[in-house]
Enzyme design. Structure first.
Site, PDB file in Angstrom:
ATOM      1  N   HIS A 134      -4.130   3.753  -0.090  1.00  0.00           N
ATOM      2  CA  HIS A 134      -4.027   2.764   0.997  1.00  0.00           C
ATOM      3  C   HIS A 134      -3.320   1.502   0.531  1.00  0.00           C
ATOM      4  CE1 HIS A 134      -7.337   4.258   3.973  1.00  0.00           C
ATOM      5  NE2 HIS A 134      -6.282   5.038   3.936  1.00  0.00           N
ATOM      6  N   THR A 189       2.881  -3.057   0.855  1.00  0.00           N
ATOM      7  CA  THR A 189       3.740  -3.213  -0.312  1.00  0.00           C
ATOM      8  C   THR A 189       3.778  -1.919  -1.112  1.00  0.00           C
ATOM      9  OG1 THR A 189       2.034  -3.944  -1.860  1.00  0.00           O
ATOM     10  CG2 THR A 189       2.998  -5.620  -0.434  1.00  0.00           C
TER      11      THR A 189
END
Length: 592
Positions: A134, A189
């Site tokens: 995640h 990111t």
């Protein structure tokens, strides 16, 4: 691609020194041939230099590279490990549904003869990989516009025919060159920066903080409730999609670890303000997680002498710890001292996560359908539950009901599922998401690879320089029954076997919880996540992390994190060398 000579024997059948060298050779081969930039060389994403390289991780992943400020930033594309011409998706009328994804789920993924455990692992290992990925990748919310219409096999009892599956969110700035395959955007990111805890934007990060002492908000020993419409019952954290108790345990644990790091750094630097303490503690916490993943979680999943040594070398190098401390790092290589502290290197493409990397982390068979909750004091059975009361909006209620200590002990002593065919959890094959969407995750797993252009198994295997398989029996390692099932579902066409199915079906090296084919992607990407990141390479130093932060990383493993925040678990963790292997089972009157 230039033909590459293949070894006559697989690496895991070679003597230890030769096998270690072969794994190293494979990594160099993959670095040279299996990093492909989806932006291309035509300047579609102009490479702008960073105005500065701040000594901390940025909120959105920008400014990690001096020559490319946007590399790895949230909102940039997934790249590929397979050459771009090999990654066009099947057309919906000419192969997307051949064979039917739902048929594959029913005939090859569904649990038929009960749950198959992975006896060398515990459920924290299953929760950990979802917790980590995640922070590495997300395609964002799938679009409800013009959903994919999945045909159902005869006699299927799914509530709606055809099954409707939302499409992957299209790239917001997709290219228009029809000679190139479609692309997708990573909404988090790409870096190993703990963004699952901290978020991938400054706005989200500041919503999670107290504004004092660098700390994350923890109320009464737990993360706050999200409290957004339709999400009450889920923890407020950096990334909480597909949330359940396993994630809540780890998100909360490492939020507490962040705050403990803040206390240590503040004690050594009492004049530092909230922002500097936060940014430094984040650096340290992310490095602790990267170290745990590298030298604990991965060796637990691929428990082979060669791979355990390879992961140790990735982080520490081959020199003994005492000698490393005495001589200090010298030279540019990573073999003697490990990747941390070595020079950064992106090799043949800018750093990013890849679609093939996402595909290899489809490990849903790890999830159980049934759970036993046991007392951390005595090991006595407290309760039994299925998956539903542990997930989504019921997550916080489950923690209230059973408590952190009993849940952690239960997860530490309970096996996850084996990553193989006929072991996909029923709870995920008939799941209602928080949004109300009804999905079969097994069907969706198959469909996503086809939709996003991940080559089918034989082509995927060839792209990773593995020797070809010539028949279904060879694919299954001589399992005639399984070979017959695959032949039936795929109409005798070996070239149509889905990558996930092939990886679940192939025989695995000794000690491996997943396939050797998936391992090739990890050989490349596991070290790349360290080698490309300046905070694990040239900026992995006391001047950036502080001496106290470096010492914290060196002295911390997963057992240390657990005992720091849950010392009551000490009896079951006594003598446990890897927190992702089964813990000691408590019994009334003693330990078994």
């Amino acid at each position: 691609m230039t033909p590459v000579p293949r070894p006559r024997r697989e690496w895991h059948s070679l003597p230890f020194p030769l096998a270690l060298l072969e794994v190293k050779r494979q990594r160099e081969l993959l670095r040279a041939h299996n990093l492909h930039d989806t932006y291309g060389a035509g300047g579609e994403r102009p490479r702008r230099p960073s105005r500065e390289l701040p000594p901390y991780r940025s909120y959105d992943g920008a400014d990690y590279d001096p020559h490319d400020a946007d590399m790895g930033r949230a909102g940039t594309r997934f790249d590929r490990n397979c050459a771009l011409p090999e990654t066009f998706p099947d057309a919906e009328d000419k192969g997307m549904f051949s064979p039917g994804p739902r048929e594959v789920s029913r005939e090859l993924l569904a649990r038929r003869s009960g749950f198959r455990p992975a006896p060398t692992l515990n459920m924290l290992a299953a929760a950990w990989i979802q917790f980590q990925n995640h922070g590495w990748f997300s395609h964002g919310d799938n679009t409800a516009d013009e959903p994919l219409e999945v045909p159902l096999p005869r006699g299927d009892d799914w509530a709606r025919c055809p099954m409707l599956v939302r499409r992957s969110r299209p790239d917001p700035v997709a290219h228009t060159d029809v000679t190139r395959p479609p692309t997708y955007e990573n909404t988090v990111t790409h870096w190993w920066d703990g963004s699952q805890i901290y978020g991938s934007s400054e706005k989200r990060c500041r919503e999670l903080r107290t504004g004092e002492g660098g700390k994350l908000a923890v109320e009464g020993g737990r993360l706050p409730d999200e409290r957004r419409p339709g999400l009450s019952g889920i923890d407020r954290t950096g990334f909480n999609d597909n949330y359940w108790v396993g994630l809540s345990l780890l998100h909360t644990l490492f939020a507490k670890e962040h705050n403990a790091i803040c206390d240590r750094i503040a004690a050594a630097h009492p004049t530092w303000d909230d922002e500097r303490l936060f940014l430094t503690a984040r650096l340290v916490n992310a490095a602790v997680m990267a170290k745990i993943h590298t030298v604990e979680w991965t060796p637990a999943l691929i428990s082979h002498p060669v791979t355990r040594a390879a992961m140790h070398i990735n982080w520490y190098g081959v020199l003994p710890a005492r000698l490393r401390g005495k001589v200090g790092r010298f030279g540019r290589g990573e073999t003697l001292f490990g990747i941390p502290g070595s020079p950064a290197d992106h090799h043949t493409a800018p750093f990013s996560m890849t679609e093939e990397f996402v595909s290899c982390y489809r490990m849903h068979p790890l999830v159980r359908d049934e759970y036993e909750i046991r007392s951390h004091r005595s090991g006595a059975l407290v309760d039994r539950t299925d998956f539903e009361p542990l997930q989504a909006l019921a997550t916080r209620e489950a923690v209230d009901r059973w408590g952190w200590s009993d849940l952690l002990y239960s997860f530490g002593t309970m096996n996850p599922g084996d990553i193989t065919l006929h072991n996909h959890p029923d709870c995920l094959r008939d799941l209602v998401r928080v949004s109300g969407e009804h999905v079969d995750v097994g069907t969706v797993d198959i469909l996503r690879d086809r939709e996003r252009g991940v080559p089918r198994y034989t082509a995927f295997r060839a792209a990773l320089h593995r020797p070809p398989v010539t028949g279904f029996e060879e694919l299954t390692g001589g399992d005639v029954t399984l070979a017959a099932e695959l032949r039936e579902v795929y109409d005798g066409r070996l070239d149509r076997v889905d990558t996930m199915v092939g990886m679940y079906a192939e025989p695995r090296p000794r000690g491996f919880a997943f396939s050797d084919t998936a391992f090739r992607i990890f050989v490349l990407m596991a070290s790349r996540r360290l080698k490309s990141d300046r905070f694990f390479t040239c900026d992995y130093r006391p001047e950036v992390y502080t001496p106290e932060g470096m010492e914290w990383i060196d002295r911390t493993g997963m057992v240390d994190v657990l005992l720091r925040h849950h010392p009551e678990l000490a009896p079951s963790l006594e003598g446990v060398r890897n927190a992702f292997a089964p813990w000691r089972m408590l019994r009334p009157g003693g330990i078994r």
